[in-house]
Design a protein around this motif. Structure first.
Motif, PDB file in Angstrom:
ATOM      1  N   ILE A  72     -16.947  20.140 -21.007  1.00  0.00           N
ATOM      2  CA  ILE A  72     -17.208  21.305 -20.593  1.00  0.00           C
ATOM      3  C   ILE A  72     -18.449  21.183 -19.540  1.00  0.00           C
ATOM      4  CG2 ILE A  72     -17.415  23.885 -20.720  1.00  0.00           C
ATOM      5  CD1 ILE A  72     -14.722  22.958 -21.472  1.00  0.00           C
ATOM      6  N   ALA A  73     -19.608  21.215 -19.824  1.00  0.00           N
ATOM      7  CA  ALA A  73     -21.035  20.460 -19.204  1.00  0.00           C
ATOM      8  C   ALA A  73     -20.423  19.649 -18.358  1.00  0.00           C
ATOM      9  CB  ALA A  73     -21.552  20.372 -20.008  1.00  0.00           C
ATOM     10  N   GLY A 104     -18.214  21.698 -15.779  1.00  0.00           N
ATOM     11  CA  GLY A 104     -18.925  22.965 -15.361  1.00  0.00           C
ATOM     12  C   GLY A 104     -17.276  23.599 -15.528  1.00  0.00           C
ATOM     13  N   CYS A 105     -16.161  23.968 -16.160  1.00  0.00           N
ATOM     14  CA  CYS A 105     -15.203  24.773 -16.255  1.00  0.00           C
ATOM     15  C   CYS A 105     -14.973  25.833 -17.484  1.00  0.00           C
ATOM     16  CB  CYS A 105     -13.533  24.157 -15.912  1.00  0.00           C
ATOM     17  SG  CYS A 105     -14.272  23.294 -17.902  1.00  0.00           S
ATOM     18  N   THR A 106     -14.429  26.757 -17.437  1.00  0.00           N
ATOM     19  CA  THR A 106     -14.835  27.627 -19.034  1.00  0.00           C
ATOM     20  C   THR A 106     -13.994  26.347 -20.483  1.00  0.00           C
ATOM     21  OG1 THR A 106     -12.793  29.000 -18.319  1.00  0.00           O
ATOM     22  CG2 THR A 106     -14.957  29.325 -17.236  1.00  0.00           C
ATOM     23  N   PRO A 107     -13.869  27.174 -21.504  1.00  0.00           N
ATOM     24  CA  PRO A 107     -13.383  26.353 -22.876  1.00  0.00           C
ATOM     25  C   PRO A 107     -11.775  27.450 -22.650  1.00  0.00           C
ATOM     26  CG  PRO A 107     -15.351  27.365 -23.055  1.00  0.00           C
ATOM     27  CD  PRO A 107     -16.092  28.050 -21.507  1.00  0.00           C
ATOM     28  N   GLN A 131     -18.899   9.627 -18.169  1.00  0.00           N
ATOM     29  CA  GLN A 131     -18.915  10.884 -17.733  1.00  0.00           C
ATOM     30  C   GLN A 131     -19.712  12.460 -18.669  1.00  0.00           C
ATOM     31  OE1 GLN A 131     -14.544  10.088 -16.922  1.00  0.00           O
ATOM     32  NE2 GLN A 131     -14.960  11.331 -14.801  1.00  0.00           N
ATOM     33  N   ALA A 132     -20.223  11.253 -19.437  1.00  0.00           N
ATOM     34  CA  ALA A 132     -20.069  12.682 -19.954  1.00  0.00           C
ATOM     35  C   ALA A 132     -22.184  11.702 -21.171  1.00  0.00           C
ATOM     36  CB  ALA A 132     -19.684  13.170 -22.020  1.00  0.00           C
ATOM     37  N   ASN A 133     -21.462  11.581 -22.702  1.00  0.00           N
ATOM     38  CA  ASN A 133     -22.980  11.709 -23.307  1.00  0.00           C
ATOM     39  C   ASN A 133     -22.534   9.862 -24.284  1.00  0.00           C
ATOM     40  OD1 ASN A 133     -21.086  12.163 -24.876  1.00  0.00           O
ATOM     41  ND2 ASN A 133     -23.163  12.679 -26.701  1.00  0.00           N
ATOM     42  N   MET A 134     -21.493   9.419 -23.985  1.00  0.00           N
ATOM     43  CA  MET A 134     -21.676   8.008 -24.290  1.00  0.00           C
ATOM     44  C   MET A 134     -21.332   6.697 -22.844  1.00  0.00           C
ATOM     45  SD  MET A 134     -18.361   7.635 -27.152  1.00  0.00           S
ATOM     46  CE  MET A 134     -17.874   8.865 -26.510  1.00  0.00           C
ATOM     47  N   ILE A 135     -21.846   5.874 -23.703  1.00  0.00           N
ATOM     48  CA  ILE A 135     -22.056   4.536 -22.422  1.00  0.00           C
ATOM     49  C   ILE A 135     -21.923   3.281 -22.650  1.00  0.00           C
ATOM     50  CG2 ILE A 135     -23.627   2.589 -21.034  1.00  0.00           C
ATOM     51  CD1 ILE A 135     -25.569   5.116 -20.243  1.00  0.00           C
ATOM     52  N   LEU A 159     -23.984  25.008 -25.022  1.00  0.00           N
ATOM     53  CA  LEU A 159     -23.511  24.361 -24.277  1.00  0.00           C
ATOM     54  C   LEU A 159     -25.334  23.853 -23.226  1.00  0.00           C
ATOM     55  CD1 LEU A 159     -21.964  23.613 -21.812  1.00  0.00           C
ATOM     56  CD2 LEU A 159     -22.026  26.088 -20.980  1.00  0.00           C
ATOM     57  N   GLN A 160     -26.376  24.083 -24.149  1.00  0.00           N
ATOM     58  CA  GLN A 160     -27.477  23.978 -22.982  1.00  0.00           C
ATOM     59  C   GLN A 160     -27.833  22.523 -23.904  1.00  0.00           C
ATOM     60  OE1 GLN A 160     -30.770  26.115 -24.623  1.00  0.00           O
ATOM     61  NE2 GLN A 160     -29.562  28.223 -24.215  1.00  0.00           N
ATOM     62  N   MET A 161     -27.068  22.173 -25.453  1.00  0.00           N
ATOM     63  CA  MET A 161     -27.620  20.858 -25.724  1.00  0.00           C
ATOM     64  C   MET A 161     -26.633  19.900 -25.543  1.00  0.00           C
ATOM     65  SD  MET A 161     -28.323  22.040 -30.370  1.00  0.00           S
ATOM     66  CE  MET A 161     -27.063  23.032 -30.280  1.00  0.00           C
TER      67      MET A 161
END
Length: 345
Positions: free
Chosen positions: A179-180, A183-186, A284-288, A255-257
Motif C-alpha cells: 500500500i505504501a 499509494g492506493c487504498t486497501p 519496490q517495497a522493503n526487500m532487496i 502505514l507509518q511503519m
C-alpha cells in the motif's frame, strides 16, 4: 545491522503499550472482547467494506491456509506463483488444512502473469473426474522477491480468475508495504480489484504476532470460525491479539511503519547501487535481492554485519565472484545502521 528478515525486528512501543493496557482486569475470551469489536469496525472502515467478516489469528501461515481452505475443496487445486510463500514456506499447510487440495505452481521468476495463469487454469478445464479440479487463485503482494503488483497487474490476474469463476486470495503478509509503495487504498488493492479474501499482515510490520483475515463475502464467516477452532487457532485470551491490531490501526501506525521500512530499503538500495552491486530484482517495497563480490561479503561477515540471507559459499573462492543476498528492512531500521553496513563496501 540486522537485515535477515522483517520478522526479526522489534515490536513497536505503541503496540506493547496497548497490550499492557489490555492486561488488566477481565475480558471475554475467544474473540468476544470489546477491543475486537473496535478492530472489526476499524478494518471495515479501512477496507470500505461495512459487511466484511473480520478475524484475527497469530501467524501468517494460519491466515493464509485457513482462509484458502474456505474456498478450496479437497479435490481442487490452488493456483499460485512458483515462488509463493504458500508453496515454499508453509510446510504443506495449505494442503493439510484444505483436506488435500494440491497446489498448481505458475512458472515465474517473480510475478505471476495473466497468460501463465490462464494456461494453468485451462489445463484443469473439462471436468475430468481423473484430475484435480480448478480452485482458488492465490496472489502474493508483496511478492517473495520484493516486487509489487500494480493495480493494473492485480486486476489482470483477477480477471483471468473471474473468467473461470474462481475466487481470489491475496497473501498480504507485507500488505502495508505494498500500500505504501502504490499509494492506493486497501479497498483499491483488494475487493475493488477482484480479491475475495485477504490476509492483512501485522507481524512483519511491527506487531508481536497478529494477522487479520478479511472476507469480503460474509457468507464465508461461519465456515472460517469452524476451521479456525478445529485448526487450533482460536485464542482463548484473544484480547492480546485484539490489542495488537487495535494499536496497529490507530492513527495509521500500520502505514507509518511500512513507509519507514520502504524508505530504509530505498536508502540501502541506492547505496548498494552506488557501490556497484547488481540488483536481481528491482526493489519496490522493503526487500532487496542483490549481488556483490565475495570479498565484500567476507568483510561484512568479519565485521559482524552478517545477519542477512546469503546465497553461496562466502568462505572460499574468487573474491570478485558476485554472490547473491537478500536484505530486508523493517520499520525500526535506522539510517545510521544502513550507512554502517554500506561503509564496508
Amino acid at each position: 545491522m540486522f537485515f535477515a528478515s522483517d520478522n526479526s525486528g522489534p515490536v513497536h512501543p505503541k503496540i506493547m503499550q496497548r497490550m499492557g493496557e489490555a492486561n488488566t482486569g477481565y475480558a471475554m475470551p475467544y474473540g468476544n472482547d470489546a477491543l475486537m469489536d473496535d478492530v472489526r469496525t476499524s478494518l471495515r472502515d479501512i477496507f470500505e467494506a461495512p459487511e466484511a467478516a473480520v478475524y484475527l489469528v497469530a501467524t501468517g501461515t494460519a491466515a493464509n491456509v485457513l482462509s484458502l481452505a474456505c474456498y478450496a475443496q479437497p479435490w481442487q487445486t490452488i493456483f499460485c506463483a512458483q515462488h509463493s510463500h504458500i508453496e515454499e514456506d508453509e510446510c504443506n499447510a495449505p494442503e493439510f488444512y484444505s483436506g488435500g487440495a494440491k497446489l498448481t505452481l505458475i512458472p515465474t521468476d517473480n510475478k505471476m502473469t495473466p497468460d501463465a495463469l490462464r494456461r494453468a487454469i485451462a489445463r484443469r478445464a473439462g471436468g475430468s473426474v481423473h484430475m484435480a479440479q480448478a480452485g482458488p487463485v492465490s496472489i502474493t503482494q508483496v511478492t517473495e522477491f520484493g516486487s509489487v503488483h500494480s493495480l493494473e497487474e492485480l486486476r489482470a490476474l483477477t480477471a483471468v480468475a473471474k473468467d473461470a469463476e474462481l475466487p481470489v486470495h491475496l497473501d498480504g503478509a507485507r500488505f502495508a508495504n505494498a500500500i505504501a509503495a502504490l499509494g492506493c487504498t486497501p479497498a483499491e488493492m483488494t475487493w475493488k480489484s477482484g480479491v475475495d479474501v485477504v490476509s492483512f499482515g501485522g507481524t512483519k510490520n511491527g506487531c508481536m504476532g497478529v494477522e487479520a483475515v478479511v472476507f469480503f463475502d460474509p457468507a464465508k464467516a461461519w465456515e472460517f470460525e469452524l476451521r479456525r477452532k478445529r485448526g487450533a487457532h482460536l485464542f482463548s485470551k484473544h484480547r492480546y491479539l485484539s490489542a495488537q491490531m487495535a494499536a496497529y490501526l490507530t492513527d495509521d501506525l500500520w502505514l507509518q511503519m511500512a513507509r519507514s521500512a520502504n524508505s530504509a530499503c530505498a536508502r540501502l538500495s541506492e547505496g548498494l547501487l552506488a557501490h556497484g552491486a547488481q540488483m536481481i530484482h528491482t526493489p519496490q517495497a522493503n526487500m532487496i535481492f542483490a549481488r556483490f563480490p565475495r570479498a565484500i561479503h567476507q568483510k561484512l561477515q568479519a565485521s559482524g554485519a552478517k545477519y542477512y540471507v546469503l546465497d553461496g559459499d562466502v568462505a572460499t573462492g574468487d573474491g570478485d565472484e558476485m554472490l547473491g543476498a537478500r536484505l530486508v528492512c523493517d520499520w525500526s531500521m535506522s539510517n545510521y545502521l544502513i550507512d554502517q553496513f554500506l561503509s564496508h563496501f
